[in-house]
Design an enzyme around this catalytic site. Structure first.
Site, PDB file in Angstrom:
ATOM      1  N   SER A 150       0.847  -1.196   0.000  1.00  0.00           N
ATOM      2  CA  SER A 150       0.000   0.000   0.000  1.00  0.00           C
ATOM      3  C   SER A 150       0.885   1.250   0.000  1.00  0.00           C
ATOM      4  CB  SER A 150      -0.945  -0.053   1.206  1.00  0.00           C
ATOM      5  OG  SER A 150      -1.998   0.845   1.049  1.00  0.00           O
TER       6      SER A 150
ATOM      7  N   ASP B  62      -8.421  -6.373  -5.153  1.00  0.00           N
ATOM      8  CA  ASP B  62      -8.023  -5.071  -4.596  1.00  0.00           C
ATOM      9  C   ASP B  62      -8.542  -3.981  -5.525  1.00  0.00           C
ATOM     10  OD1 ASP B  62      -6.789  -2.780  -3.660  1.00  0.00           O
ATOM     11  OD2 ASP B  62      -4.779  -3.633  -3.591  1.00  0.00           O
TER      12      ASP B  62
ATOM     13  N   HIS C  36      -7.984  -5.162  -0.730  1.00  0.00           N
ATOM     14  CA  HIS C  36      -6.687  -4.526  -0.493  1.00  0.00           C
ATOM     15  C   HIS C  36      -5.999  -5.070   0.757  1.00  0.00           C
ATOM     16  CE1 HIS C  36      -3.633  -1.482  -0.635  1.00  0.00           C
ATOM     17  NE2 HIS C  36      -3.955  -1.034   0.564  1.00  0.00           N
TER      18      HIS C  36
END
Lengths: 377, 377
Positions: free
Chosen positions: B149, B315, B348
């Site tokens: 991320s 995601d 995610h």
């Protein structure tokens, strides 16, 4: 006792609206608009059901914003739903804030705005109120009931509850239940409103304030879900408002400015408590659950109704899988269902936009249904 | 002048952190943790970069929540990043709230918390601070820099800015720029915080209050984006908290209760202004734009670095298309890049969870890189 006055249908205390919660609403008022004339056979009435933040002004100027009706590509002269051929009815939902009885209406028990004393309502309650309105307008059977998003939920609810009063039904970009993700986004919106100190436990109207900041944040979060990632990227990308970055927390990116504008303008035309109640109604919506877990059973009495189900490829709020589940249940109930998944990168909002394939699909479906119904083309 | 004291690296006024904005930070403090020992060759150092709301406690108990380190499947004895083989460094980013200089630190000019007087920072600023830390710890070349991320953004920034100090790089569930939708969700979060009257224009710490409601709403909105629609449906569906509906605005659905809990616990461990600054840094991130619009140019000096790029099918925050764009640019820059899109319905957050394919991919990549680097297996 029923009376209409300038687009407001009033039901007397002898005609309460019975609600799913067990409560009932006395002295119900329904704000509505009609366009076109009911024909001699009373066979050309089309009911249009609106989405979460829309209203009865489907083809007329909005009294607050001054903007034209919200469905210009679908409703109007020469459009699939045409006031020259159809008697078009559109009403503000129960719980709304555009004239129909809702949380900002005066509670007859206290003489002040209901606020949270307003009973929680459901999609079925909205439809029950619409059925009262339609009957009061002298329409026994609707030629069609049409709606997108929450309007589509009402369409499905009509088919479940009043199939004998429907000839055809058009459900666009919708679902027969709210998913966990749908509920989650609505809960964020509700929490944003309730976090605003000016919400005052729902009593803001009586106290002369408005939770505008919280409502604006709600709208911003919801608005993202109405657009696809591709549409946001195409419309805004990483384009800046000005030359260069602000190195601060101003709206640097156009998408920020757009969202802030959406939030700021929304609070001028919408009521925070109505937002709570209507999102709650949508979250509670689960047509199968109300029929022993079987969506096909919900449509068991609707086998004579002609259905048109439309979805959009990039709609991630009510994705095509949800529409397919409806079509599958309609097939199991031996109803006539035509289904089109429309290629579009505009996301959920596509149903409100100029989507020629959608307009042709609705037009073709209603023309064929009109022929079967004996309506003049 | 540099000194370390119990996991806090202090840089004197002679070593300011120069920022992309043009400002600089004097008396920088970086809170960090190390695990394992630097080997004699100083060739086994692994820097782990954290995501938006995480911190240096990648493999140690969080001092506020008491929870174990945030990456147990990837970091630990017998795991791909192993304190018995690697010298693991993890630091809180500049702008953070777990000990590194950030908006809640004392502004030397005023003697009170910076608040909005803190300069806007970028991903490159975070990486510049990490480079100072790594150097101060006696590490010239990192064996690997690893992150998911926002951590993955830092990994890519390292490859662009300090390729000669990197042997390998692992970038998971990330992107080389923030999309319009990414910016939009962050803007909603920032507006929720700034709408809270207890935010006080950013001066809340000095005034002895905290914008907890706004920060909780921010977290709730963001949390939805960390999970896939399928994961939310599988975990919660339409399951109720109690038997039957409340017919009110309590948390009826488990997903509502879960989100409220996420919001409520987040405010105990995170600072609202840090949330503003770090989301801003992510929104400003666009590695190609900083290199004349060419992502390949960003990696022009990184052709000797070995890259592992991982993404997850579900995601939707940083979808595979973003990882593919990175891989394409790395290929164009003739860097060695291995890429795996991992099948997962967890969204995610999958990078933080027990995803065996991810763990094997990281392990296999680092083992091969370790052999090339001459590290003992």
């Amino acid at each position: 006792m029923v009376g209409t006055d300038g687009g407001l249908m009033r039901f007397g205390p002898d005609r309460p609206l019975r609600l799913d919660s067990g409560a009932s609403l006395s002295n119900l008022e329904i704000a509505y608009r009609t366009y076109g004339e009911l024909n001699a056979d009373r066979s050309n009435a089309v009911l249009i059901c609106h989405a979460l933040t829309l209203d009865q002004h489907v083809a007329s100027t909005h009294p607050i914003t001054g903007k034209p009706g919200w469905w210009p590509h679908v409703v109007g002269p020469g459009k699939p739903i045409d006031p020259e051929r159809h008697f078009i009815i559109s009403s503000n939902v129960v719980g709304g804030c555009m004239g129909t009885t809702g949380p900002s209406s005066t509670d007859p028990l206290t003489g002040k705005p209901y606020g949270l004393a307003f009973p929680v309502i459901t999609i079925a309650d909205m439809v029950r109120a619409q059925a009262m309105l339609v009957e009061a307008l002298g329409v026994e059977t609707l030629f069609a009931v049409v709606g997108g998003s929450m309007g589509g939920m009402q369409v499905l609810q009509w088919a479940a509850d009043y199939p004998e009063r429907l000839f055809s039904a058009v459900c666009i970009a919708s679902a027969a239940r709210h998913s966990a993700q749908n509920i989650a986004f609505h809960e964020v919106g509700r929490q944003a409103i309730m976090a605003d100190p000016d919400w005052r436990g729902g009593d803001y109207a009586h106290q002369g304030v408005r939770p505008e900041k919280g409502l604006a944040v709600s709208r911003m979060a919801a608005h993202i879900t109405y657009l696809s990632e591709a549409a946001l990227q195409r419309k805004f990308g990483r384009e800046l408002q000005r030359d260069g970055l602000s190195w601060g927390f101003d709206a640097d990116f156009q998408v920020e400015s757009y969202l802030r504008h959406q939030g700021a303008t929304f609070v001028d035309r919408f009521d925070a408590n109505s937002y709570l109640y209507i999102t709650r109604a949508m979250d509670y919506f689960d047509l199968a659950a109300a029929h022993g877990g079987s969506l096909a059973k919900a449509f068991a009495r609707a086998s004579q109704v002609r259905f048109c189900i439309l979805s959009f490829t990039s709609d991630w709020l009510y994705p095509t899988t949800e529409s397919r589940a409806v079509v599958k249940a309609l097939n199991a109930a031996t109803a006539r269902a035509s289904f089109v998944e429309i290629e579009s990168d505009k996301g959920h909002d596509a149903f409100l936009l100029d989507e020629p394939v959608m307009v042709r699909a609705i037009g073709g479906f209603l023309d064929a249904a009109g022929q079967a119904r004996g309506l003049a083309a």
